[in-house]
Design a protein around this motif. Structure first.
Motif, short mmCIF file in Angstrom:
data_model
loop_
_atom_site.label_atom_id
_atom_site.label_comp_id
_atom_site.label_asym_id
_atom_site.label_seq_id
_atom_site.Cartn_x
_atom_site.Cartn_y
_atom_site.Cartn_z
N LEU A 50 0.83 -1.21 0.00
CA LEU A 50 0.00 0.00 0.00
C LEU A 50 0.86 1.25 0.00
O LEU A 50 0.58 2.22 -0.72
N LYS A 51 1.94 1.25 0.78
CA LYS A 51 2.83 2.41 0.85
C LYS A 51 3.53 2.65 -0.49
O LYS A 51 3.77 3.80 -0.87
N LEU A 52 3.85 1.57 -1.20
CA LEU A 52 4.51 1.72 -2.49
C LEU A 52 3.61 2.42 -3.52
O LEU A 52 4.10 3.05 -4.46
N ARG A 53 2.29 2.33 -3.32
CA ARG A 53 1.37 2.95 -4.26
C ARG A 53 1.15 4.43 -3.98
O ARG A 53 0.43 5.11 -4.72
N LEU A 54 1.75 4.96 -2.92
CA LEU A 54 1.63 6.39 -2.61
C LEU A 54 2.19 7.26 -3.75
O LEU A 54 1.65 8.32 -4.05
N LYS A 55 3.27 6.78 -4.38
CA LYS A 55 3.92 7.58 -5.43
C LYS A 55 3.00 7.79 -6.63
O LYS A 55 3.16 8.76 -7.37
N ASN A 56 2.02 6.90 -6.82
CA ASN A 56 1.09 7.06 -7.93
C ASN A 56 0.15 8.23 -7.74
O ASN A 56 -0.55 8.63 -8.66
N TYR A 57 0.12 8.77 -6.52
CA TYR A 57 -0.76 9.90 -6.20
C TYR A 57 0.03 11.12 -5.74
O TYR A 57 -0.52 11.98 -5.04
N GLN A 58 1.28 11.20 -6.14
CA GLN A 58 2.17 12.33 -5.78
C GLN A 58 2.27 12.49 -4.27
O GLN A 58 2.30 13.60 -3.74
N LEU A 59 2.33 11.37 -3.56
CA LEU A 59 2.42 11.38 -2.10
C LEU A 59 3.70 10.69 -1.62
O LEU A 59 3.75 10.11 -0.53
N ASP A 60 4.74 10.77 -2.46
CA ASP A 60 6.00 10.06 -2.16
C ASP A 60 6.57 10.42 -0.80
O ASP A 60 7.07 9.55 -0.07
N SER A 61 6.53 11.71 -0.45
CA SER A 61 7.18 12.16 0.78
C SER A 61 6.27 12.10 2.00
O SER A 61 6.65 12.53 3.08
N SER A 62 5.08 11.57 1.84
CA SER A 62 4.14 11.53 2.97
C SER A 62 4.34 10.27 3.80
O SER A 62 4.86 9.26 3.33
N ALA A 63 3.91 10.35 5.06
CA ALA A 63 4.03 9.21 5.98
C ALA A 63 2.66 8.54 6.09
O ALA A 63 1.66 9.19 6.36
N LEU A 64 2.63 7.23 5.87
CA LEU A 64 1.39 6.46 5.97
C LEU A 64 1.46 5.54 7.18
O LEU A 64 2.39 4.76 7.32
N GLU A 65 0.47 5.64 8.04
CA GLU A 65 0.39 4.77 9.22
C GLU A 65 -0.91 3.98 9.16
O GLU A 65 -1.99 4.56 9.04
#
Length: 436
Positions: free
Chosen positions: A299-314
């Motif tokens: 799920l974290k790897l898919r963050l980059k598909n939404y321009q959220l590369d630098s965000s923290a996912l918990e």
């Protein structure tokens, strides 16, 4: 034709007499007696509105506030090079600001309600959009003052530029010792002041009001430099804050898209989400089976598909998370998650009941067809299902539709017998039997 169209935008033909405008501006600048008491009462009304989170009360306070007077006086004085008017306007502006701050601070010190409601919070984060509101509001204000057709522009400008609420919010910040509230709100007040005055200054020059001689070219140049330095010093932070708001809005939008499209796990459902645009973090609480670390990593790897590369996912595991953190989580949050889980279970039960009903109906239809086939070998096809009958008055009646396709017809008596049998077998008094 073109000339007549552009004539509609000409202002000089409607310009008020200079002496009348000058007199009106000078009268609005002075703060003593009635004006000063009206300001104090308006501050109390605005503070009450902020305290009880009432937009209507705040708007009323803005309408009765006389704060626009000295601000427009500053811009007008700069516009016509009237140093005496400028000094008077600045002095009265400082007096009005001091009285307003003191009044609002005293009110919030005495008020038993100390919560920062949405109307207070809305005045603590100024940005470039507030600059534009103040500037165009100031243009409308000086235009109305300088025109013979004044209309109801000034009250509208007082509401749009919102001079009172920031001052009251600044007083709230002082009273509660929350300096971030004070500086944010007071900066918004400064933005409104500077850009209303700037709009007045620009418009006065455009309308070619007579200028007073400063007796020194150097003095005029120095005055202009001071004006633009103040404007730039006020403008630059607002551009930064405006850019920050745009970025936060973009982050929130992308985060919601990410959650809606990607945050799905088999046999799990999302109980709660928290998007912190300022710190670029996303927190998700799921209920259901345990989510494996490998699934979370995917799920974290898919963050980059939404321009959220630098965000923290918990990703938190619902009740297991609460059990591990019961000392830090409130009972209220636990109850919210419990209620959410209960609602999800009810929804799943309803879906399951509907599915079971459809499945049982299908089984019943197959069973009835088998029984009919034994009695009537000429039966080829059948439709057996619940239906609705609608008449001309749109009244709906539940019924049962049975359509039988037979290779050979049946006598009328046999049809009546079959219809009675179907009503008993299906336990449906309202049945429609059709033969093909």
């Amino acid at each position: 034709m073109a000339e007549n169209f552009f004539d509609k935008f000409r202002l000089l033909t409607e310009k008020e007499d200079y002496q009348t405008v000058n007199t009106n501006i000078e009268n609005g600048v002075v703060f003593r007696g009635t004006n000063l008491w009206v300001l104090i009462f308006a501050i109390f009304v605005a503070s009450l509105g902020l305290n009880v989170n009432s937009t209507a009360v705040i708007i009323g306070a803005m309408l009765i506030s006389p704060l626009m007077g000295p601000i427009m006086g500053i811009g007008f004085g700069m516009g016509i090079n009237d140093i005496s008017l400028l000094r008077k306007a600045i002095y009265n502006f400082l007096v009005a600001t001091g009285v307003a701050l003191a009044t609002s601070t005293i009110f919030f010190l005495l008020s038993p309600i100390s919560d920062a409601h949405s109307e207070i919070l809305a005045r603590t984060s100024p940005n470039i959009y507030d600059v534009l509101i103040a500037f165009f509001g100031g243009l409308a204000g000086i235009l109305a003052t300088s025109s013979r057709h004044k209309g109801n522009v000034i009250p509208g400008v007082a509401i749009a530029t919102a001079l009172m609420p920031p001052l009251c919010t600044a007083g709230y910040g002082l009273a509660t010792l929350q300096l971030s509230f004070f500086f944010g709100a007071f900066y918004l007040f400064i933005i409104n002041t500077v850009f209303i005055a700037l709009a007045t200054f620009i418009f006065v020059r455009l309308l070619h009001f007579p200028l007073k001689d400063l007796h020194s070219v150097q003095s005029e140049k120095r005055a202009r430099r001071i004006v633009w330095v103040i404007v730039l010093l006020t403008l630059l932070p607002s551009i930064y804050f405006g850019f920050d708001i745009v970025q936060q809005s973009k982050f929130t939008k992308n985060a919601n898209h990410f959650i809606n499209n990607e945050a799905h796990f088999t046999n799990d459902y999302l109980l709660n989400k928290k998007i912190d645009a300022k710190n670029k973090s996303i927190s998700l609480v799921f209920g259901g089976k345990e989510i494996l670390p490998a699934e979370i990593q995917q799920l974290k790897l898919r963050l980059k598909n939404y321009q959220l590369d630098s965000s923290a996912l918990e990703v938190k595991q619902g009740f297991a998370y609460l059990a591990d953190n019961k000392n830090n989580e409130s009972n209220e949050q636990f109850n919210q998650l419990t209620n959410a889980l209960g609602m999800k279970e009810k929804q799943l039960n309803l879906v399951q009941l509907k599915f079971d009903s459809i499945l049982n109906q299908q089984k019943l239809s197959v069973q009835i067809y088998s029984e009919l086939k034994i009695q009537y070998p000429q039966l080829k096809r059948a439709i057996i299902e619940p239906s609705i009958t609608i008449n001309d008055s749109l009244m709906q009646t539940n019924t049962y539709l049975v359509l039988l396709n037979m290779s050979a017809g049946l006598p009328k008596a046999e049809k009546n017998k079959l219809e009675k049998w179907l009503k008993v077998r299906l336990n449906q008094a309202n049945l429609k039997l059709i033969f093909q």
